[in-house]
Structure formats: structure tokens, C-alpha cells
Design an enzyme around this catalytic site. Structure first.
Site, PDB file in Angstrom:
ATOM      1  N   PHE A  15     104.033  33.429  38.565  1.00  0.00           N
ATOM      2  CA  PHE A  15     103.232  32.646  37.606  1.00  0.00           C
ATOM      3  C   PHE A  15     103.174  33.318  36.226  1.00  0.00           C
ATOM      4  N   THR A  40     109.546  36.200  46.878  1.00  0.00           N
ATOM      5  CA  THR A  40     108.688  36.033  48.050  1.00  0.00           C
ATOM      6  C   THR A  40     108.180  34.588  48.040  1.00  0.00           C
ATOM      7  N   ASP A  62     114.140  43.769  45.673  1.00  0.00           N
ATOM      8  CA  ASP A  62     112.818  44.212  46.115  1.00  0.00           C
ATOM      9  C   ASP A  62     112.470  45.510  45.379  1.00  0.00           C
ATOM     10  N   ALA A  85     104.060  41.925  42.470  1.00  0.00           N
ATOM     11  CA  ALA A  85     102.944  42.320  43.332  1.00  0.00           C
ATOM     12  C   ALA A  85     102.667  41.218  44.343  1.00  0.00           C
ATOM     13  N   THR A 127      94.648  44.696  36.966  1.00  0.00           N
ATOM     14  CA  THR A 127      93.637  43.647  37.100  1.00  0.00           C
ATOM     15  C   THR A 127      92.228  44.204  36.919  1.00  0.00           C
ATOM     16  N   ASP A 128      91.331  43.348  36.457  1.00  0.00           N
ATOM     17  CA  ASP A 128      89.925  43.771  36.335  1.00  0.00           C
ATOM     18  C   ASP A 128      89.321  44.103  37.708  1.00  0.00           C
ATOM     19  N   GLU A 129      89.932  43.570  38.771  1.00  0.00           N
ATOM     20  CA  GLU A 129      89.344  43.760  40.112  1.00  0.00           C
ATOM     21  C   GLU A 129      89.326  45.212  40.572  1.00  0.00           C
ATOM     22  N   TYR A 154      93.636  43.955  48.338  1.00  0.00           N
ATOM     23  CA  TYR A 154      94.445  43.690  47.132  1.00  0.00           C
ATOM     24  C   TYR A 154      94.026  44.608  45.988  1.00  0.00           C
ATOM     25  N   SER A 157      94.871  48.201  46.470  1.00  0.00           N
ATOM     26  CA  SER A 157      96.299  48.526  46.285  1.00  0.00           C
ATOM     27  C   SER A 157      96.649  48.557  44.801  1.00  0.00           C
ATOM     28  N   LYS A 158      96.042  47.685  44.008  1.00  0.00           N
ATOM     29  CA  LYS A 158      96.297  47.710  42.558  1.00  0.00           C
ATOM     30  C   LYS A 158      95.671  48.964  41.931  1.00  0.00           C
ATOM     31  N   ARG A 218      83.754  34.235  37.476  1.00  0.00           N
ATOM     32  CA  ARG A 218      85.052  34.779  37.094  1.00  0.00           C
ATOM     33  C   ARG A 218      85.227  34.581  35.584  1.00  0.00           C
TER      34      ARG A 218
HETATM   35  P1  NAD Z   1     102.451  35.797  41.637  1.00  0.00           P
HETATM   36  O1  NAD Z   1     102.043  36.021  43.041  1.00  0.00           O
HETATM   37  O2  NAD Z   1     102.515  34.412  41.091  1.00  0.00           O
HETATM   38  O3  NAD Z   1     103.896  36.445  41.380  1.00  0.00           O
HETATM   39  C1  NAD Z   1     104.277  37.667  41.908  1.00  0.00           C
HETATM   40  C2  NAD Z   1     105.801  37.781  41.762  1.00  0.00           C
HETATM   41  O4  NAD Z   1     106.193  39.068  42.270  1.00  0.00           O
HETATM   42  C3  NAD Z   1     106.571  36.725  42.563  1.00  0.00           C
HETATM   43  O5  NAD Z   1     107.589  36.173  41.770  1.00  0.00           O
HETATM   44  C4  NAD Z   1     107.145  37.514  43.743  1.00  0.00           C
HETATM   45  O6  NAD Z   1     108.372  36.987  44.221  1.00  0.00           O
HETATM   46  C5  NAD Z   1     107.323  38.889  43.109  1.00  0.00           C
HETATM   47  N1  NAD Z   1     107.320  39.958  44.131  1.00  0.00           N
HETATM   48  C6  NAD Z   1     106.414  40.154  45.123  1.00  0.00           C
HETATM   49  N2  NAD Z   1     106.770  41.216  45.871  1.00  0.00           N
HETATM   50  C7  NAD Z   1     107.910  41.716  45.317  1.00  0.00           C
HETATM   51  C8  NAD Z   1     108.741  42.815  45.621  1.00  0.00           C
HETATM   52  N3  NAD Z   1     108.486  43.626  46.667  1.00  0.00           N
HETATM   53  N4  NAD Z   1     109.817  43.059  44.836  1.00  0.00           N
HETATM   54  C9  NAD Z   1     110.099  42.242  43.777  1.00  0.00           C
HETATM   55  N5  NAD Z   1     109.345  41.170  43.453  1.00  0.00           N
HETATM   56  C10 NAD Z   1     108.259  40.914  44.211  1.00  0.00           C
HETATM   57  O7  NAD Z   1     101.482  36.712  40.787  1.00  0.00           O
HETATM   58  P2  NAD Z   1     100.841  36.488  39.349  1.00  0.00           P
HETATM   59  O8  NAD Z   1      99.571  35.770  39.487  1.00  0.00           O
HETATM   60  O9  NAD Z   1     101.896  35.993  38.431  1.00  0.00           O
HETATM   61  O10 NAD Z   1     100.471  38.015  39.002  1.00  0.00           O
HETATM   62  C11 NAD Z   1     101.440  38.864  38.387  1.00  0.00           C
HETATM   63  C12 NAD Z   1     100.826  40.233  38.187  1.00  0.00           C
HETATM   64  O11 NAD Z   1      99.658  40.132  37.389  1.00  0.00           O
HETATM   65  C13 NAD Z   1     100.391  40.917  39.487  1.00  0.00           C
HETATM   66  O12 NAD Z   1     100.710  42.276  39.381  1.00  0.00           O
HETATM   67  C14 NAD Z   1      98.877  40.715  39.526  1.00  0.00           C
HETATM   68  O13 NAD Z   1      98.247  41.767  40.208  1.00  0.00           O
HETATM   69  C15 NAD Z   1      98.550  40.752  38.043  1.00  0.00           C
HETATM   70  N6  NAD Z   1      97.358  39.975  37.644  1.00  0.00           N
HETATM   71  C16 NAD Z   1      97.229  38.671  38.021  1.00  0.00           C
HETATM   72  C17 NAD Z   1      96.119  37.950  37.580  1.00  0.00           C
HETATM   73  C18 NAD Z   1      95.932  36.497  37.953  1.00  0.00           C
HETATM   74  O14 NAD Z   1      94.884  35.916  37.647  1.00  0.00           O
HETATM   75  N7  NAD Z   1      96.885  35.836  38.579  1.00  0.00           N
HETATM   76  C19 NAD Z   1      95.153  38.569  36.771  1.00  0.00           C
HETATM   77  C20 NAD Z   1      95.324  39.919  36.427  1.00  0.00           C
HETATM   78  C21 NAD Z   1      96.445  40.606  36.865  1.00  0.00           C
HETATM   79  O1  DAU Z   2      90.430  38.841  38.311  1.00  0.00           O
HETATM   80  C1  DAU Z   2      91.816  38.914  38.341  1.00  0.00           C
HETATM   81  C2  DAU Z   2      92.319  38.447  39.683  1.00  0.00           C
HETATM   82  O2  DAU Z   2      92.082  37.052  39.732  1.00  0.00           O
HETATM   83  C3  DAU Z   2      93.801  38.755  39.913  1.00  0.00           C
HETATM   84  O3  DAU Z   2      93.980  40.144  39.933  1.00  0.00           O
HETATM   85  C4  DAU Z   2      94.285  38.136  41.222  1.00  0.00           C
HETATM   86  O4  DAU Z   2      95.675  38.331  41.361  1.00  0.00           O
HETATM   87  C5  DAU Z   2      93.982  36.654  41.183  1.00  0.00           C
HETATM   88  O5  DAU Z   2      94.346  36.070  42.414  1.00  0.00           O
HETATM   89  C6  DAU Z   2      92.495  36.410  40.909  1.00  0.00           C
HETATM   90  O6  DAU Z   2      91.679  36.853  42.019  1.00  0.00           O
HETATM   91  P1  DAU Z   2      90.441  35.966  42.553  1.00  0.00           P
HETATM   92  O7  DAU Z   2      90.153  36.340  43.943  1.00  0.00           O
HETATM   93  O8  DAU Z   2      89.322  35.978  41.574  1.00  0.00           O
HETATM   94  O9  DAU Z   2      91.153  34.512  42.452  1.00  0.00           O
HETATM   95  P2  DAU Z   2      91.132  33.223  43.393  1.00  0.00           P
HETATM   96  O10 DAU Z   2      91.840  32.152  42.639  1.00  0.00           O
HETATM   97  O11 DAU Z   2      91.583  33.521  44.761  1.00  0.00           O
HETATM   98  O12 DAU Z   2      89.579  32.878  43.438  1.00  0.00           O
HETATM   99  C7  DAU Z   2      88.826  32.634  42.266  1.00  0.00           C
HETATM  100  C8  DAU Z   2      87.380  32.425  42.690  1.00  0.00           C
HETATM  101  O13 DAU Z   2      87.290  31.176  43.401  1.00  0.00           O
HETATM  102  C9  DAU Z   2      86.860  33.494  43.627  1.00  0.00           C
HETATM  103  O14 DAU Z   2      85.486  33.721  43.357  1.00  0.00           O
HETATM  104  C10 DAU Z   2      87.018  32.870  45.018  1.00  0.00           C
HETATM  105  C11 DAU Z   2      86.809  31.396  44.749  1.00  0.00           C
HETATM  106  N1  DAU Z   2      87.557  30.486  45.631  1.00  0.00           N
HETATM  107  C12 DAU Z   2      88.896  30.705  45.824  1.00  0.00           C
HETATM  108  C13 DAU Z   2      89.634  29.876  46.655  1.00  0.00           C
HETATM  109  C14 DAU Z   2      91.104  30.120  46.871  1.00  0.00           C
HETATM  110  C15 DAU Z   2      86.927  29.414  46.219  1.00  0.00           C
HETATM  111  O15 DAU Z   2      85.705  29.207  46.021  1.00  0.00           O
HETATM  112  N2  DAU Z   2      87.640  28.596  47.046  1.00  0.00           N
HETATM  113  C16 DAU Z   2      88.969  28.777  47.294  1.00  0.00           C
HETATM  114  O16 DAU Z   2      89.582  27.990  48.059  1.00  0.00           O
END
Ligand code: NAD
Ligand code: DAU
Length: 340
Positions: A15, A40, A62, A85, A127-129, A154, A157-158, A218
Site C-alpha cells: 500500500f 506476500t 524476500d 513488513a 510506526t507510532d505503535e 506487530y 517486532s517493529k 487513531r
Molecule cells: P502492506 O502490508 O500493504 O505492504 C507490505 C509489503 O511488504 C507487501 O508488498 C509485501 O509483499 C512486502 N513484504 C512482506 N514481507 C516481505 C519480505 N519478507 N520480503 C520482501 N517483501 C515483503 O504494508 P503497508 O501498510 O504499505 O506498510 C508499509 C510499511 O509502513 C510497513 O513497514 C509498516 O510497518 C509501516 N507503516 C504502516 C502504516 C499504516 O498505516 N499502514 C503506518 C505506519 C507505518
Molecule cells: O498506527 C500505525 C499503524 O496503523 C501501522 O503501523 C499498522 O501497520 C496499521 O495496520 C495500523 O494499525 P492499527 O491496528 O491501528 O490499524 P487497523 O486498520 O487494523 O485498525 C484501526 C483501528 O480500527 C484500531 O483501533 C482497530 C479498529 N478496528 C480494526 C478492524 C480491522 C475495528 O474496529 N474493526 C476492524 O474490523
């Protein structure tokens, strides 16, 4: 950092990574981008299908595979940006194995490879988490000095990955910069995350599962604003520094669900309260003062404009959603919510 010609992005079929690859190709017309991704369940070649530039080379691999990383990472690479990730908290609760493998071991493989190839800068997308959960009070914020208190496998691990990055900088003098962002939303987000799950369910008039009482907070940011922040940290951030990224946009989950349904013209009765997530973090809220004052970064989208763009994209890309909600996703959905 200037004169960036060769950039290695991991996780660029996901994404945020795919949005970042688009931004790089736009901002750096002379740069070549290697996009290294294992594809993945979350990595989607569809996310790259509108990129036709020869300057973009996709390599399936990978990040835990040292040989594959070294084979794809050229001497003379200027920057390695690590998005790869396992990223979904709920999946890490079901099983942490892949999270430890990719997020921890994979990051160390990349750090070692970056040193071996003389990469000038390593960008860790964190991530802020990693900072855990804030109390439900308006005056509590995450800053770059907040302690590490990760609560899910999660985020643990980050956090481990961040420690490894810090150690590579401190001990081996690798130039590392780290970003910590909150919840992203926008086009091409896999529909297991809250916002795209709501959109795809609501389009199909299916219920929207809200965990617990829906009062968790959030801090939401449009994906392109996050990518511009990573770009600014990559080009201008100080070596060894962490930058928090946030758009000052905190919202309770119930409010987010209502905004989505209102934007789609669907009834709020679609909201269904379901069993809470174990260990569910109460509140995230980011103080982005450092990146604002040091690098002059600001988000361009408001919640209203970002949400409108996101809704439009999902509306116009129903085929993407249908393909993404594949067999594997249906198995996960049944396990998580008890129904398909
Ligand atoms: P995502 O799950 O959409 O994408 C992860 C990508 O990593 C995928 O394309 C997957 O194929 C690839 N991948 C997974 N394992 C792999 C491996 N072993 N080797 C090579 N590629 C691999 O994730 P995203 O939401 O786009 O998040 C991207 C990064 O940003 C992550 O590191 C996540 O922790 C961080 N992040 C995400 C958010 C969020 O809200 N989504 C917020 C803050 C930080
Ligand atoms: O804060 C950054 C993080 O945000 C990233 O590091 C993660 O990769 C990303 O997945 C996200 O984590 P969250 O756990 O906050 O995101 P998620 O979309 O899973 O959930 C957002 C909020 O919504 C959380 O409080 C849980 C809630 N939720 C989630 C799902 C999937 C629901 O209430 N119902 C649901 O079905």
C-alpha cells in the site's frame, strides 16, 4: 542528500511502498528505482500496473534471503528505503512467526547488505505503535522521546527493528534515519485494515465490524502525505534521527465509521459492534513538531479531502477490491469475524 540516482525500495508492491515508488519516479526524473518485494498476500502487482517507466525495476525477493538481497542491491545505491513488513496487528495476534522473521530478521539482513554495498543512507519506515498506547486525554502526545512500550507482536517486532537500525548507526556508523507514522489511508490499502474494510463492506451493504465500544482513537494521515514526509526525511533528515509523522487528525473509530458511511450515503445501522481486539491500544496521537520545524513538512490533505479521494478511488476500482479479496483473504476473514 542530493544527486540521488539509485534507490532501492523494499515492500514497494504494498500500500504505502507503491505510493512512495510513484512519488520517487515523479520527484527524481533521473533516478532509477529497484523495487524489491516478496509479493506476500499483501503485496499486489496490480498496485504497480500503471507504472511503465523503464527506470523502475521490480525484483521479486524476500528480505530475509541475504543472497537475493545482495544480488539485487547494486554497489553505488544511494538510499535503501525499507517498507517491507508484515503490517497487520490482528494477524500478529493470531501468529507472530512471520512478523519476527520479516520485520526483525529481514531488517537486519537489509542493514548488513546496505553496509556491504556501501549504501549512503538507510531509511527505516517505522510506526507510532512502537510507543504503545496513550491515555484518553487531549494533552497526551507521542514525541520522538516517548519511551518504547509496544503492546502487540506487530509493534514489538517493529520496535526490535528500530533497535537494530539504531545499533547499526551507533556501532557501524551506517547513516540511518527513521520515520514513525500513524494510521495511513488512501488508494490501494489491503481491505483487512479498518478503513478499506469498511469501504468494501459498505459498498456491498455488509455490516461494518467495530471493535469494543468504538472509542479507541487513531491519528489518520493520507498516504501521499506520509510518502512526502518519508521523502523529506530521506533527502534532508539528520543521520541517526527519528521523525514522527502525523497530520494532527485524531478520531475515534466510531466517528471514522460514521464518516465513511455518510460519505457513501449508506445507513449508520450497518455498524456492528464486535468482540474487542486483545490488548487493543486505546489512543495514538502524534506530535509532528520536529518534522514540521526542521524539514518544513506539512500534510496537503485534510481528513475531508483525503477521505473523498479515497472513496472515489475505491468506487472506481471495484475490480481491484474484488481481486484483492481473494480466497486467502476469505479464510482470514472467517477466522477473524466468524463469518464470510
Ligand atoms: P502492506 O502490508 O500493504 O505492504 C507490505 C509489503 O511488504 C507487501 O508488498 C509485501 O509483499 C512486502 N513484504 C512482506 N514481507 C516481505 C519480505 N519478507 N520480503 C520482501 N517483501 C515483503 O504494508 P503497508 O501498510 O504499505 O506498510 C508499509 C510499511 O509502513 C510497513 O513497514 C509498516 O510497518 C509501516 N507503516 C504502516 C502504516 C499504516 O498505516 N499502514 C503506518 C505506519 C507505518
Ligand atoms: O498506527 C500505525 C499503524 O496503523 C501501522 O503501523 C499498522 O501497520 C496499521 O495496520 C495500523 O494499525 P492499527 O491496528 O491501528 O490499524 P487497523 O486498520 O487494523 O485498525 C484501526 C483501528 O480500527 C484500531 O483501533 C482497530 C479498529 N478496528 C480494526 C478492524 C480491522 C475495528 O474496529 N474493526 C476492524 O474490523
Amino acid at each position: 542528500m542530493d544527486d540521488l540516482k539509485n534507490i532501492f525500495v523494499t515492500g514497494g508492491a504494498g500500500f504505502i511502498g507503491s505510493a512512495f515508488v510513484r512519488l520517487l519516479l515523479e520527484e527524481l526524473p533521473d533516478a532509477r528505482v529497484v523495487n524489491f518485494d516478496a509479493l506476500t498476500y499483501a503485496g499486489n502487482p496490480d498496485n504497480l500496473k500503471d507504472i511503465h517507466e523503464e527506470r523502475h525495476r521490480f525484483v521479486r525477493g524476500d528480505i530475509c534471503d541475504k543472497g537475493a538481497v545482495l544480488a539485487a542491491l547494486d554497489e553505488g545505491t544511494d538510499v535503501l528505503v525499507n517498507f517491507a513488513a508484515e503490517s497487520h496487528v490482528d494477524r500478529s495476534i493470531h501468529s507472530a512467526d512471520e512478523f519476527i522473521r520479516t520485520n526483525v530478521l529481514g531488517t537486519q539482513v537489509l542493514l548488513d547488505a546496505a553496509r556491504a554495498r556501501g549504501v549512503r543512507r538507510f531509511v527505516q519506515v517505522s510506526t507510532d505503535e512502537v510507543m504503545g498506547s496513550l491515555p484518553d486525554r487531549d494533552d497526551a502526545y507521542f514525541t520522538e522521546d516517548s519511551p518504547f512500550e509496544p503492546n502487540s507482536p506487530y509493534s514489538a517486532s517493529k520496535a526490535a527493528a528500530e533497535h537494530l537500525c539504531r545499533a547499526a548507526h551507533h556501532t557501524h556508523k551506517l547513516d540511518v534515519v527513521t520515520t514513525r507514522c500513524g494510521n495511513n489511508y488512501g488508494p490501494r490499502q489491503f481491505p483487512e485494515k479498518f478503513l478499506p474494510l469498511m469501504l468494501s463492506n459498505a459498498f456491498a451493504d455488509q455490516s461494518i465490524p467495530v471493535y469494543g465500544d468504538g472509542r479507541n482513537v487513531r491519528d489518520w494521515i493520507y498516504v501521499e502525505d506520509h510518502c512526502r514526509a518519508i521523502y523529506d526525511v530521506m533527502t534532508e533528515g539528520r543521520a541517526g534521527h527519528v521523525y514522527n509523522v502525523g497530520a494532527r487528525n485524531e478520531r475515534r473509530n466510531l466517528e471514522v465509521a460514521e464518516s465513511v458511511l455518510d460519505a457513501l450515503g449508506k445507513p449508520r445501522t450497518l455498524i456492528k459492534f464486535v468482540k474487542d481486539r486483545p490488548g487493543h491500544d486505546q489512543r495514538y496521537a502524534i506530535d509532528p513538531s520536529k518534522i514540521e520545524t526542521e524539514l518544513g513538512w506539512r500534510p496537503r490533505e485534510t481528513w475531508e479531502t483525503g477521505l473523498a479521494k479515497t472513496v472515489r478511488w475505491y468506487r472506481e476500482n471495484a475490480d481491484w477490491v474484488a481481486r484483492t479479496r481473494s480466497g486467502a483473504y476469505r479464510d482470514y476473514y472467517a477466522k477473524q469475524y466468524g463469518t464470510v
